[in-house]
Design a protein around this motif. Structure first.
Motif, PDB file in Angstrom:
ATOM      1  N   ARG A 256       3.309  41.470 -11.190  1.00 45.77           N
ATOM      2  CA  ARG A 256       3.299  40.165 -11.848  1.00 45.77           C
ATOM      3  C   ARG A 256       1.962  39.458 -11.659  1.00 45.77           C
ATOM      4  O   ARG A 256       1.477  38.776 -12.561  1.00 45.77           O
ATOM      5  N   LEU A 257       1.339  39.620 -10.490  1.00 39.60           N
ATOM      6  CA  LEU A 257       0.015  39.051 -10.295  1.00 39.60           C
ATOM      7  C   LEU A 257      -0.981  39.662 -11.270  1.00 39.60           C
ATOM      8  O   LEU A 257      -1.782  38.953 -11.898  1.00 39.60           O
ATOM      9  N   ALA A 258      -0.943  40.993 -11.396  1.00 40.54           N
ATOM     10  CA  ALA A 258      -1.855  41.667 -12.320  1.00 40.54           C
ATOM     11  C   ALA A 258      -1.583  41.244 -13.756  1.00 40.54           C
ATOM     12  O   ALA A 258      -2.513  41.011 -14.546  1.00 40.54           O
ATOM     13  N   ALA A 259      -0.300  41.121 -14.111  1.00 40.46           N
ATOM     14  CA  ALA A 259       0.061  40.751 -15.474  1.00 40.46           C
ATOM     15  C   ALA A 259      -0.420  39.345 -15.816  1.00 40.46           C
ATOM     16  O   ALA A 259      -0.989  39.103 -16.896  1.00 40.46           O
ATOM     17  N   MET A 260      -0.196  38.390 -14.927  1.00 34.75           N
ATOM     18  CA  MET A 260      -0.631  37.024 -15.200  1.00 34.75           C
ATOM     19  C   MET A 260      -2.157  36.945 -15.283  1.00 34.75           C
ATOM     20  O   MET A 260      -2.705  36.222 -16.133  1.00 34.75           O
ATOM     21  N   ALA A 265      -7.037  36.277 -18.465  1.00 36.16           N
ATOM     22  CA  ALA A 265      -8.346  36.809 -18.868  1.00 36.16           C
ATOM     23  C   ALA A 265      -8.485  36.920 -20.373  1.00 36.16           C
ATOM     24  O   ALA A 265      -9.571  37.245 -20.867  1.00 36.16           O
ATOM     25  N   GLY A 266      -7.405  36.670 -21.113  1.00 32.51           N
ATOM     26  CA  GLY A 266      -7.519  36.595 -22.556  1.00 32.51           C
ATOM     27  C   GLY A 266      -6.696  37.577 -23.350  1.00 32.51           C
ATOM     28  O   GLY A 266      -6.697  37.519 -24.587  1.00 32.51           O
ATOM     29  N   ASP A 443      -4.810  42.928  -6.764  1.00 29.57           N
ATOM     30  CA  ASP A 443      -3.941  43.059  -7.937  1.00 29.57           C
ATOM     31  C   ASP A 443      -4.421  42.157  -9.066  1.00 29.57           C
ATOM     32  O   ASP A 443      -4.399  42.530 -10.249  1.00 29.57           O
ATOM     33  N   VAL A 444      -4.875  40.969  -8.706  1.00 28.04           N
ATOM     34  CA  VAL A 444      -5.419  40.041  -9.705  1.00 28.04           C
ATOM     35  C   VAL A 444      -6.680  40.627 -10.333  1.00 28.04           C
ATOM     36  O   VAL A 444      -6.868  40.570 -11.555  1.00 28.04           O
ATOM     37  N   LEU A 445      -7.542  41.215  -9.510  1.00 24.13           N
ATOM     38  CA  LEU A 445      -8.759  41.832 -10.046  1.00 24.13           C
ATOM     39  C   LEU A 445      -8.410  42.928 -11.050  1.00 24.13           C
ATOM     40  O   LEU A 445      -9.022  43.015 -12.127  1.00 24.13           O
ATOM     41  N   ALA A 446      -7.422  43.761 -10.713  1.00 25.21           N
ATOM     42  CA  ALA A 446      -7.018  44.820 -11.637  1.00 25.21           C
ATOM     43  C   ALA A 446      -6.554  44.231 -12.969  1.00 25.21           C
ATOM     44  O   ALA A 446      -6.870  44.755 -14.049  1.00 25.21           O
ATOM     45  N   GLY A 447      -5.817  43.132 -12.910  1.00 22.54           N
ATOM     46  CA  GLY A 447      -5.355  42.501 -14.137  1.00 22.54           C
ATOM     47  C   GLY A 447      -6.488  41.934 -14.972  1.00 22.54           C
ATOM     48  O   GLY A 447      -6.468  42.036 -16.208  1.00 22.54           O
ATOM     49  N   ILE A 448      -7.474  41.325 -14.325  1.00 24.54           N
ATOM     50  CA  ILE A 448      -8.624  40.802 -15.071  1.00 24.54           C
ATOM     51  C   ILE A 448      -9.340  41.947 -15.783  1.00 24.54           C
ATOM     52  O   ILE A 448      -9.700  41.840 -16.962  1.00 24.54           O
ATOM     53  N   CYS A 449      -9.549  43.045 -15.066  1.00 23.60           N
ATOM     54  CA  CYS A 449     -10.193  44.219 -15.680  1.00 23.60           C
ATOM     55  C   CYS A 449      -9.442  44.648 -16.932  1.00 23.60           C
ATOM     56  O   CYS A 449     -10.039  44.875 -17.994  1.00 23.60           O
ATOM     57  N   PRO A 487      -4.886  33.301 -10.698  1.00 25.23           N
ATOM     58  CA  PRO A 487      -4.804  33.218 -12.163  1.00 25.23           C
ATOM     59  C   PRO A 487      -5.076  31.823 -12.707  1.00 25.23           C
ATOM     60  O   PRO A 487      -5.708  31.673 -13.763  1.00 25.23           O
ATOM     61  N   VAL A 488      -4.623  30.782 -12.006  1.00 26.49           N
ATOM     62  CA  VAL A 488      -4.904  29.417 -12.450  1.00 26.49           C
ATOM     63  C   VAL A 488      -6.366  29.061 -12.185  1.00 26.49           C
ATOM     64  O   VAL A 488      -7.017  28.386 -12.992  1.00 26.49           O
TER      65      VAL A 488
END
Length: 513
Positions: A256-260, A265-266, A443-449, A487-488
């Motif tokens: 969920r962190l990666a997804a958000m 990220a757009g 996990d957040v970094l992976a989602g931004i990528c 994410p925020v």
């Protein structure tokens, strides 16, 4: 803004090309370098007295002789300490001859506060530990806790790797010339340099271009022209769709962190691919993120066929068991179902540590996705043991070797994160922060990528941008940051990137969403 990073050999080539192209000769470049350092000393340390200038026998020492002369001419009390003698006829010998300050042997060096030390012993090209006298001078300086201005790079630090080769100076400010070197950004060199100031000494951008550098500092200047901007006629699926694989009921948060983060990220649409046992857990936490059952490979193929996501995130929260890696290999084996982009993180990396060759072969196959691997130090060692164990290689060289071996972009994480592409390009991130040392930030970094990949950003530029944006968001939020905040915290970063005229948000504040 110039963003090339030059190795010591590349910097030597730039010097040579600049001299060959005129109108400056080597001694003119040396005088310019010395003048830049002297000007900084007079501006930053006007009350320091005496100023101890430590000179080696090479060009770095030549810079030091120029500095000593200019400071003496400006009325400063200058003590000049030398190790070795410049080669007769060299630019350093000319500088020594023009310096009126009587030199003393470095063997007798002593210092007391409120003095200033200018370290012009050995520059970025050093490849061996400091001599006994130079090492003692570094220790004396540290013991007395006096400020240090290092010329080019703190003596004792490798310009190629940032490694301290033995005893090394701890600089307050390091003044380098034309461009930064890897040692300014790779640890522990980054810490030992203090503040890094890049001085223009007359080497043109055209000359730097002739060097054909393949390493860069990852700042927006490197990748902003590739950063995705939504078209006026965009709709959610035209902005890219990301699929994120979820773990079991007790390990769903990472996905969920990666997804958000991908959504922030757009990416126009994000779907969490969830085991059936985790559906209710994920559903209770998701609102704008879509959810789909994906227990089997066939169900994943059904999602890929129906939605054609541009990028997948595989790994966060999935568990390190070999079966997790086998599932991915089976997915990659079906070339017709492969997504365009893949971010492989966390357990996705660890689960393949027993069979890395199978992963690399899959990523080399025709039709394989553009992949980004995001290992931290431990994961890198597990996935690339031969490269990680080669002590002759710097972190930069290890990342490049791993990218070539895997045919994937590699984000080799840490306080000095290195991003490498299979074609040999590499970047060193310079805005890393210990605020990111918190569970879930990867996990957040992976989602931004994945969010950037899904919008069509090339893999290398997407990886560089994601690392920089991730760190900038953390710095803007400030102390107390946890992964859920990131994410925020991305909002103000992305706003400034997409609206160049916007005022930057100071660190420690968080723009309203």
């Amino acid at each position: 803004m110039s963003h090339e990073i030059l190795t010591p050999d590349e910097m030597a080539k730039a010097d040579r090309l600049a001299i060959e192209g005129g109108p400056l000769d080597g001694y003119a470049l040396m005088r310019n370098a010395g003048a830049a350092v002297a000007a900084l000393v007079l501006a930053r340390f006007p009350s320091a007295s005496p100023v101890h200038v430590l000179c080696g026998p090479g060009n770095n020492g030549g810079d030091g002789y120029v500095i000593a002369r200019l400071l003496a001419e400006a009325g400063c009390a200058v003590a000049l300490w030398t190790e070795g003698t410049p080669k007769p006829g060299s630019d350093a010998a000319l500088a020594a001859a023009d310096c009126p300050v009587v030199p003393k042997s470095l063997a007798g060096f002593e210092v007391e506060r409120p003095a200033l030390v200018i370290d012009a012993l050995y520059g970025a090209g050093l490849s061996k530990p400091l001599s006994g006298e130079a090492a003692r001078a570094a220790q004396v300086t540290a013991d007395m806790n006096v400020p240090v201005v290092s010329v080019d790079l703190p003596s004792g630090v490798s310009g190629d790797s940032g490694i301290a080769l033995g005893e090394a100076f701890q600089a307050t400010v390091t003044v380098t010339f034309a461009r930064k070197k890897p040692g300014h950004l790779l640890q522990p060199g980054r810490n030992l340099c203090g503040e890094v100031v890049v001085a223009d000494i007359g080497i043109s951008d055209e000359v730097i271009g002739e060097v054909c550098a393949r390493c860069f500092e990852s700042t927006p200047a490197l990748w902003l022209d590739q950063f995705p901007m939504p078209a006026t006629d965009a709709y959610k699926y035209s902005r890219g769709h990301v699929g994120v694989f979820s773990g079991g009921p007790s390990a769903t948060g990472a996905a969920r962190l990666a997804a958000m983060a991908a959504a922030r990220a757009g990416a126009g649409a994000v779907t969490v691919l969830s085991p059936s046992l985790s559906l209710s857990v994920n559903a209770s936490h998701l609102t704008s993120i879509m959810l789909r059952k994906a227990d089997t490979l066939e169900e994943v193929f059904g999602f890929l066929d129906a939605r054609h996501p541009e990028a997948l995130v595989y790994g966060p929260g999935l568990g390190p068991e070999p079966g997790v890696g086998n599932f991915l290999l089976d997915l990659l084996a079906a070339a017709e179902n492969s997504p365009k982009g893949l971010v492989l993180d966390a357990d996705g990396l660890t689960s393949l540590a027993s069979q890395p060759e199978a992963l690399f072969a899959a990523l080399h196959r025709a039709g394989a996705p553009h992949a980004i691997l995001t290992p931290h130090e431990g994961e890198f060692r597990r996935l690339f043991p031969g490269i990680a164990g080669d002590e002759k290689l710097s972190k930069l060289e290890k990342a490049r070797a791993a990218a070539a071996l895997s045919n994937a972009g590699v984000i080799y994480k840490g306080p000095d994160t290195v991003i490498a592409a299979p074609d040999g390009r590499a970047a060193i991130n310079s805005n890393g922060t210990p605020l990111l040392a918190t569970a879930g930030s990867g996990d957040v970094l992976a989602g931004i990528c994945a969010g950037l990949l899904a919008q069509g950003m090339p893999a290398f530029e997407a990886a560089c941008a994601a690392v920089w944006i991730h760190a900038d968001a953390a710095q803007r939020f400030g102390p107390g940051l946890i992964a859920e905040d990131l994410p925020v915290a991305l909002l103000s970063v992305l706003r400034n990137l997409r609206e160049p005229g916007a005022l930057p948000v100071p660190p420690g504040s968080l723009a309203a969403g």
